[in-house]
Every structure is written in C-alpha cells, then in structure tokens.
Enzyme design. Sequence first.
Site, PDB file in Angstrom:
ATOM      1  N   THR A 199       4.422  29.837 -70.367  1.00 37.57           N
ATOM      2  CA  THR A 199       5.305  28.793 -70.874  1.00 37.57           C
ATOM      3  C   THR A 199       4.467  27.559 -71.178  1.00 37.57           C
ATOM      4  O   THR A 199       3.547  27.208 -70.435  1.00 37.57           O
ATOM      5  CB  THR A 199       6.428  28.458 -69.869  1.00 37.57           C
ATOM      6  OG1 THR A 199       5.879  27.865 -68.691  1.00 37.57           O
ATOM      7  CG2 THR A 199       7.237  29.691 -69.507  1.00 37.57           C
TER       8      THR A 199
ATOM      9  N   TYR B 223       8.400  13.479 -60.124  1.00 37.69           N
ATOM     10  CA  TYR B 223       7.328  14.442 -60.413  1.00 37.69           C
ATOM     11  C   TYR B 223       6.832  15.094 -59.120  1.00 37.69           C
ATOM     12  O   TYR B 223       6.720  16.328 -59.035  1.00 37.69           O
ATOM     13  CB  TYR B 223       6.178  13.743 -61.141  1.00 37.69           C
ATOM     14  CG  TYR B 223       5.067  14.692 -61.535  1.00 37.69           C
ATOM     15  CD1 TYR B 223       5.260  15.636 -62.546  1.00 37.69           C
ATOM     16  CD2 TYR B 223       3.832  14.676 -60.888  1.00 37.69           C
ATOM     17  CE1 TYR B 223       4.250  16.525 -62.896  1.00 37.69           C
ATOM     18  CE2 TYR B 223       2.820  15.553 -61.234  1.00 37.69           C
ATOM     19  CZ  TYR B 223       3.035  16.479 -62.246  1.00 37.69           C
ATOM     20  OH  TYR B 223       2.036  17.363 -62.593  1.00 37.69           O
TER      21      TYR B 223
ATOM     22  N   GLY C  71      -2.783  21.635 -74.211  1.00 42.27           N
ATOM     23  CA  GLY C  71      -3.198  21.381 -72.837  1.00 42.27           C
ATOM     24  C   GLY C  71      -3.668  22.619 -72.083  1.00 42.27           C
ATOM     25  O   GLY C  71      -4.344  23.498 -72.629  1.00 42.27           O
TER      26      GLY C  71
HETATM   27  N1  LIG Z   1      -2.958  17.413 -66.932  1.00 43.26           N
HETATM   28  C1  LIG Z   1      -3.102  17.217 -65.627  1.00 43.26           C
HETATM   29  O1  LIG Z   1      -3.944  16.397 -65.162  1.00 43.26           O
HETATM   30  C2  LIG Z   1      -2.261  17.985 -64.648  1.00 43.26           C
HETATM   31  C3  LIG Z   1      -2.511  17.810 -63.271  1.00 43.26           C
HETATM   32  C4  LIG Z   1      -1.737  18.510 -62.361  1.00 43.26           C
HETATM   33  C5  LIG Z   1      -0.775  19.401 -62.800  1.00 43.26           C
HETATM   34  N2  LIG Z   1      -0.553  19.562 -64.137  1.00 43.26           N
HETATM   35  C6  LIG Z   1       0.483  20.515 -64.554  1.00 43.26           C
HETATM   36  O2  LIG Z   1      -0.030  21.381 -65.542  1.00 43.26           O
HETATM   37  C7  LIG Z   1       1.018  21.883 -66.369  1.00 43.26           C
HETATM   38  C8  LIG Z   1       0.599  21.775 -67.826  1.00 43.26           C
HETATM   39  O3  LIG Z   1       0.420  20.413 -68.125  1.00 43.26           O
HETATM   40  P1  LIG Z   1      -0.511  19.866 -69.303  1.00 43.26           P
HETATM   41  O4  LIG Z   1      -1.344  18.802 -68.699  1.00 43.26           O
HETATM   42  O5  LIG Z   1      -1.156  20.982 -70.041  1.00 43.26           O
HETATM   43  O6  LIG Z   1       0.608  19.144 -70.201  1.00 43.26           O
HETATM   44  P2  LIG Z   1       0.807  18.982 -71.780  1.00 43.26           P
HETATM   45  O7  LIG Z   1      -0.517  18.842 -72.485  1.00 43.26           O
HETATM   46  O8  LIG Z   1       1.793  17.862 -71.908  1.00 43.26           O
HETATM   47  O9  LIG Z   1       1.471  20.358 -72.218  1.00 43.26           O
HETATM   48  C9  LIG Z   1       2.786  20.641 -71.863  1.00 43.26           C
HETATM   49  C10 LIG Z   1       3.246  21.926 -72.518  1.00 43.26           C
HETATM   50  O10 LIG Z   1       4.611  22.094 -72.135  1.00 43.26           O
HETATM   51  C11 LIG Z   1       5.411  22.213 -73.299  1.00 43.26           C
HETATM   52  N3  LIG Z   1       6.702  21.541 -73.061  1.00 43.26           N
HETATM   53  C12 LIG Z   1       6.909  20.260 -72.698  1.00 43.26           C
HETATM   54  N4  LIG Z   1       8.232  20.019 -72.580  1.00 43.26           N
HETATM   55  C13 LIG Z   1       8.855  21.180 -72.879  1.00 43.26           C
HETATM   56  C14 LIG Z   1      10.214  21.577 -72.933  1.00 43.26           C
HETATM   57  N5  LIG Z   1      11.221  20.720 -72.691  1.00 43.26           N
HETATM   58  N6  LIG Z   1      10.495  22.850 -73.252  1.00 43.26           N
HETATM   59  C15 LIG Z   1       9.502  23.722 -73.526  1.00 43.26           C
HETATM   60  N7  LIG Z   1       8.198  23.404 -73.492  1.00 43.26           N
HETATM   61  C16 LIG Z   1       7.884  22.156 -73.174  1.00 43.26           C
HETATM   62  C17 LIG Z   1       4.630  21.561 -74.412  1.00 43.26           C
HETATM   63  O11 LIG Z   1       4.976  22.192 -75.628  1.00 43.26           O
HETATM   64  P3  LIG Z   1       5.672  21.440 -76.883  1.00 43.26           P
HETATM   65  O12 LIG Z   1       5.386  19.969 -76.737  1.00 43.26           O
HETATM   66  O13 LIG Z   1       5.013  22.066 -78.064  1.00 43.26           O
HETATM   67  O14 LIG Z   1       7.114  21.785 -76.748  1.00 43.26           O
HETATM   68  C18 LIG Z   1       3.193  21.902 -74.023  1.00 43.26           C
HETATM   69  O15 LIG Z   1       2.849  23.196 -74.495  1.00 43.26           O
HETATM   70  C19 LIG Z   1       2.250  21.065 -65.987  1.00 43.26           C
HETATM   71  O16 LIG Z   1       3.077  21.844 -65.149  1.00 43.26           O
HETATM   72  C20 LIG Z   1       1.703  19.876 -65.215  1.00 43.26           C
HETATM   73  O17 LIG Z   1       2.618  19.377 -64.262  1.00 43.26           O
HETATM   74  C21 LIG Z   1      -1.277  18.879 -65.067  1.00 43.26           C
END
Ligand SMILES: NC(=O)c1ccc[n+]([C@@H]2O[C@H](COP(=O)([O-])OP(=O)(O)OC[C@H]3O[C@@H](n4cnc5c(N)ncnc54)[C@H](OP(=O)(O)O)[C@@H]3O)[C@@H](O)[C@H]2O)c1
Length: 293
Positions: free
Chosen positions: A15, A170, A20
């Site tokens: 998903t 969060y 990212g």
């Molecule tokens: N980045 C960090 O430092 C970090 C640290 C700890 C944990 N995490 C976790 O890692 C995971 C991935 O985060 P990321 O950093 O890769 O974030 P990201 O770059 O914002 O990517 C988020 C992804 O989720 C999708 N998305 C967002 N809202 C959505 C919705 N309502 N329905 C369906 N798809 C949705 C987006 O796709 P579209 O926009 O194309 O819909 C995108 O593919 C998350 O669970 C986050 O909590 C991240």
Amino acid sequence: MRDSASMTGKTVLITGGTGGIGRAAAIGLASMGARVGITGRDRVRAERAAAVIRQKSGNPAIDVFVADMSSQAEVRRMATDALDSYPRIDVLMNNVGGFWAHRHVTADGLEHTFALNHLAPFLLTSLLLDRLIASAPARIVTVSSGAQSLGSIDFDDLMGERKYSGQRAYNQSKLANVMFTYELARRLAGTGVTATVLHPGMTSTSFGSEDTARGWGPLIAVMRRFMQSPERGADTSIYLASSAEAEGVTGRYFTGRSPKESHTSSYDASTVARLWRISADLVAVPGRQSLPA
Ligand SMILES: NC(=O)c1ccc[n+]([C@@H]2O[C@H](COP(=O)([O-])OP(=O)(O)OC[C@H]3O[C@@H](n4cnc5c(N)ncnc54)[C@H](OP(=O)(O)O)[C@@H]3O)[C@@H](O)[C@H]2O)c1
C-alpha cells in the site's frame, strides 16, 4: 545491505507504492522477481510510479490499484480488485501512513490519522486474510515508526475530538500498528502467515507534506537533507518481506533489520485486546472475514 533472496513466483501487495518508502520497497522486491501491486489515490501518479518501478527493477509485472484508503468503502473495493487480480498473495505490506498537523475527518466520519494509519491496514488485512492463509507461507509486514515509543492509546478520545495534536494522533496510530501486529501474529499462530512491524528510520520522503504545522515547512526541508534515502528506508521492509532469515519470524517489532522492544503498553494483553475489539467494530468486519479469534 540487501540479501539476494529470490521472490520469483511471489506476489506482493504494497500500500502506498507511489513514492517514498513504499516505492523503494516495490523497486527492491520487483528487482528480486516478485509481481508487485502498488496502491495510491491518483491513477496518473500511480501509473507513473509503476513505470519507474518497471524501469528501475527491469520487471514488467507491476500492477496499480487506485483507492483513497481513508475511506473504508474504497479499501473494500480495492481489496476486491486485488482478490480478483491475484490468485495468491505472498506478502501484504501495510505501508500507507502519514502525519497531519490539523484534525481532518474521513468520509466515514473518523479522525483521518487513526483511520488511515491504523484502521485501513486493519480492514485491508482482514479482507485479504483468507487469501494470505491460502498462500502460506505468507508474510504481513506493517510499517510503523519509532514514534510508537511515544504513543499511548487514548481510549477516552481515540479520534482526538476533545483535543487534537498531529503528533499525538500520529504516535497513537503508530503504536496501534504495533499492537495490531502482535495480536494478529497471536491469532495467526499455526497458519503459516507471519506478522511483523517495523520502524524504517528517518527517511527523506513526502511524509507530512500534505498538512505541515505552520512554520515547520522550511525546517523540515532542511532536515530532509540529513535523512536517509528512501532506498535505505525500505531496507527493513524488504528484509522482512523477503529474507530467509525472517522466515517464520512473527509478532516482533524491528528497526535496522533487528528485533527491538516496543512501547511497554504494546505487551499489555488487555489493552491490545481492547484496541482490537474497538477497531473491529469501527471497520465492521463481518463473519468469516473477521480475523481468527
Ligand atoms: N519518512 C519517514 O521518516 C518515516 C519515519 C517513520 C515511519 N514512516 C512510515 O513509513 C510509511 C511510508 O511513509 P513515507 O515516508 O514513504 O511517506 P510518503 O512519501 O508521504 O508516501 C506515502 C504513500 O502513501 C500514499 N497515501 C497517502 N495517503 C493515502 C490515502 N489516503 N490513500 C491511499 N494512499 C495514500 C501515497 O500515495 P498517493 O499520494 O499517490 O496517494 C504514498 O504512496 C508511513 O506509514 C509512515 O508513517 C516514515
């Protein structure tokens, strides 16, 4: 860093694979030969990401599923599409998640962070569970965060109606990811389906950019320069989804490929069971599709 496990013949559903960490995980697993389904809200953006994944992995078997996963109806529709498309699902990676500085309400009338970060993977997993069990050995990998260690489940105000803070919402949702995984692993004992949860590390992505707290935008842009790449951020997700070492490992929280302790409350059986019951009610999962008791 990566091990060279072959994923040929395996199907992985990730998903949030449009950018990212999810997109980097898709590239990694597709490079190992898996058929990979990615999800996103916007077809054009998702198809563009799929083209990048095909090109970088050299693997043409990339599929796109479009849904706004904050809506339970859309999660259900997407689950049906995935079940129609995939006779087997070897890995479900619950990766979608985000941070919203202000309180938003979903189409179902629920607080957005809790709905998207916790209830969407809860519902999607339950809808795909029979297929995962039929595909065993299979793996469910959920992306949480180190923020889980700062979280608490506020049963009196789960939806932040009385008091909302983006950070608290969060943290709570990411702790819920851990509790969900532990209870899921317990319920799946003996099925050949494992459930693990991870912190990817601070990663330079679009995370939090939809609704950043006022004044934080420029600071976050600077911080991103010091964060790890999405490829590194996806390493533990890929490891848990594919490595021989992680085979059979279940009910554990990982960071940097290593099992770590999670928040004390995540080991409290009554809190975990209470959250599970409330979550099942909120997504109204019926009959056989409900997760094993
Ligand atoms: N980045 C960090 O430092 C970090 C640290 C700890 C944990 N995490 C976790 O890692 C995971 C991935 O985060 P990321 O950093 O890769 O974030 P990201 O770059 O914002 O990517 C988020 C992804 O989720 C999708 N998305 C967002 N809202 C959505 C919705 N309502 N329905 C369906 N798809 C949705 C987006 O796709 P579209 O926009 O194309 O819909 C995108 O593919 C998350 O669970 C986050 O909590 C991240």
